[in-house]
Structures are given as structure tokens and as C-alpha cells.
Design an enzyme around this catalytic site. Sequence first.
Site, PDB file in Angstrom:
ATOM      1  N   SER A 160       0.833  -1.129   0.135  1.00 36.55           N
ATOM      2  CA  SER A 160      -0.059   0.080  -0.064  1.00 36.55           C
ATOM      3  C   SER A 160       0.933   1.250   0.070  1.00 36.55           C
ATOM      4  O   SER A 160       1.653   1.493  -0.981  1.00 36.55           O
ATOM      5  CB  SER A 160      -0.926   0.020   1.272  1.00 36.55           C
ATOM      6  N   MET A 161       0.721   2.279   1.148  1.00 34.93           N
ATOM      7  CA  MET A 161       1.949   3.444   1.169  1.00 34.93           C
ATOM      8  C   MET A 161       3.161   2.744   1.220  1.00 34.93           C
ATOM      9  O   MET A 161       4.252   3.502   0.768  1.00 34.93           O
ATOM     10  CB  MET A 161       1.297   4.179   2.168  1.00 34.93           C
ATOM     11  N   TRP A 185      -0.003   2.394  -3.321  1.00 35.60           N
ATOM     12  CA  TRP A 185      -0.552   3.637  -3.427  1.00 35.60           C
ATOM     13  C   TRP A 185       0.224   4.659  -3.413  1.00 35.60           C
ATOM     14  O   TRP A 185       1.091   4.902  -2.516  1.00 35.60           O
ATOM     15  CB  TRP A 185      -1.639   3.844  -2.010  1.00 35.60           C
ATOM     16  N   ASP A 206      -9.009  -4.497  -5.921  1.00 34.67           N
ATOM     17  CA  ASP A 206      -8.612  -3.360  -5.091  1.00 34.67           C
ATOM     18  C   ASP A 206      -9.412  -2.305  -5.050  1.00 34.67           C
ATOM     19  O   ASP A 206      -9.532  -1.671  -6.122  1.00 34.67           O
ATOM     20  CB  ASP A 206      -7.019  -3.087  -5.480  1.00 34.67           C
ATOM     21  N   HIS A 238      -7.078  -5.325  -2.120  1.00 41.67           N
ATOM     22  CA  HIS A 238      -5.941  -4.735  -1.512  1.00 41.67           C
ATOM     23  C   HIS A 238      -5.220  -5.035  -0.378  1.00 41.67           C
ATOM     24  O   HIS A 238      -3.924  -4.828  -0.325  1.00 41.67           O
ATOM     25  CB  HIS A 238      -6.593  -3.085  -1.134  1.00 41.67           C
TER      26      HIS A 238
END
Length: 290
Positions: A160-161, A185, A206, A238
Site C-alpha cells: 500500500s503506502m 498507493w 482492489d 487490496h
Amino acid sequence: MSLRSPLSRRALVLAATVALTTSGAVAQAAENPYERGPAPSTSSIEATRGPFATSQTTVSSLSVRGFGGGTIHYPTSTAEGTFGAVAVSPGYTATQSSLSWLGPRLASQGFVIFIIDTNSRYDQPSSRGDQLLAALDYLTTSSTVRSRIDASRLGVMGHSMGGGGALEATKDRPSLQASIPLTAWNTTKTWSTVRTPTLVVGAENDSVASVRSHSEPFYTGLPSTLDKAYLELGGASHFAPNSPNTTIAKYSIAWLKRFIDDDTRYEQFLCPAPRDAAISEYRDTCPHSS
């Protein structure tokens, strides 16, 4: 001047033959000095544990700067030499525990794996990228396992981040050997300056970082000349990286082996494009040039 006897001549020929054979073996070994472990098979890279026994050590946030500590997983034996190392960042609001399954699984294939905690659960990708690099610097200069690591063979991963952070880290440090952003992300879509072989892993379903607005643009935004791949997990969400996932592990191992260890024995799992029921889409710049 006296002539050498036939026995002496035979001895010289034998010595020369041994020398040539030995130098040839050394040259052959030097072609792939970072190979670790036996020849791979589909079952060996799908297994929950690889050929190396592993241990782990906890790193307190109080003992480091630039990131929030974490857990290092590493092979217990260095009989085959030093290992490449990979720093791994969790996602937004998550801690290292969300990716804990990856540590021993990847380490047992012959890597030092550092699953980190971030300074804040809310850190953005740019900050997470800096923290991944700080973690690699700690691994190679200050950690208790630094003597087990080849500091020239390093990579990053993240979810993700944290995956967005992996992209940021590769932009900031071109010397990295491999990068694997997992359902990443990031508001930045173009990564034209990245020089690190990158495996972008997206998830078909996602709803947080959709492949249309994140993973696919990341892949196409990387240079066309780069060794890169796009793997989309069929039917996955996700949060697929947050629990044991054979597809993620299998292709992460192949990618890290191929580019951190320069181990071409793993090319077979990446090129040609794999036919795997768990993958809804796969793109690659095969054949790999490095």
C-alpha cells in the site's frame, strides 16, 4: 643446456592442465558468485520454507534513527557466503505484523529480510521511502547481522503506502537491485527516472488502490527499457499481502533471486510470462537484459 626428461615434460603438461581446469572453474564460478541454495523448482519456490534455516532479531525503535525499528529475519548459516538484503514497509495505519509472514518465508530462500515499523502509522509514501533506505543503511552498517550482508545487493518491498514508498526509494537510490511494490498507493504515477528492476503487484478487486489508478500506471510510468513486470492477482483485494499468499511469495522470490542475486536459474519463472490460474494479468519486458 640440459633437456628435460619425458617424465618432467609429462609433469609440466599435467600441471598446466590442472591450472587451466582450475582457472576455468574459477571463471565459471565468478560468472554467478551470488548463487545461493540448490537449483530451484516450482515446488521449492511455492513452499512455505526454503532451504535455509532462519533466525530473527528484534530492533527497537529506540536504537535506530530514521524509522521505527522492526524485525530482521536472516539465514543462520553463512557457509555459502553473504546474502542480499531487503527492507519491507507496511501500509497506511499498519505495523510490521501485517507482513510478518513474508519475513521467514523470504529469508529461508537466502536473503536478510527487515520488516520495519514506520515512524508513524500515517506516514506518506515519500516518508516511507526514506525510512526504507534508512533501514537498509542500518542493516548494512550497524545491525547485528551486518557481517552476513553484501551491501551492494539490496532491495525494497512494501504494501500500500509502503509500496508507494518502495517506488520512492528506488527513485532516490538507483543503486538498489530490486523493488516490489505490493498493491501500492502513490499520487505520483510517472517513474521515468527509476533504474531498479521493479515487479509491480496489483490486485484485481482492489478498491483502495485500484489497479486502474495505481498499479497499472506505475508499471507504464516506469521506463520502457527497464527490467520490469506487472502481476495482477486474480480476484484479490487490496489486503492480499497481509496474509500468506503463495503467488506473492513465489514471484517475489523469483524476482529477488533474479535481480539481487543475478541468479538466472530463476528466469524460468518470469520469462516467458507465467501461466498461473491465480494471475489475472501479467506483463513483462522479457527477455531481461541485466
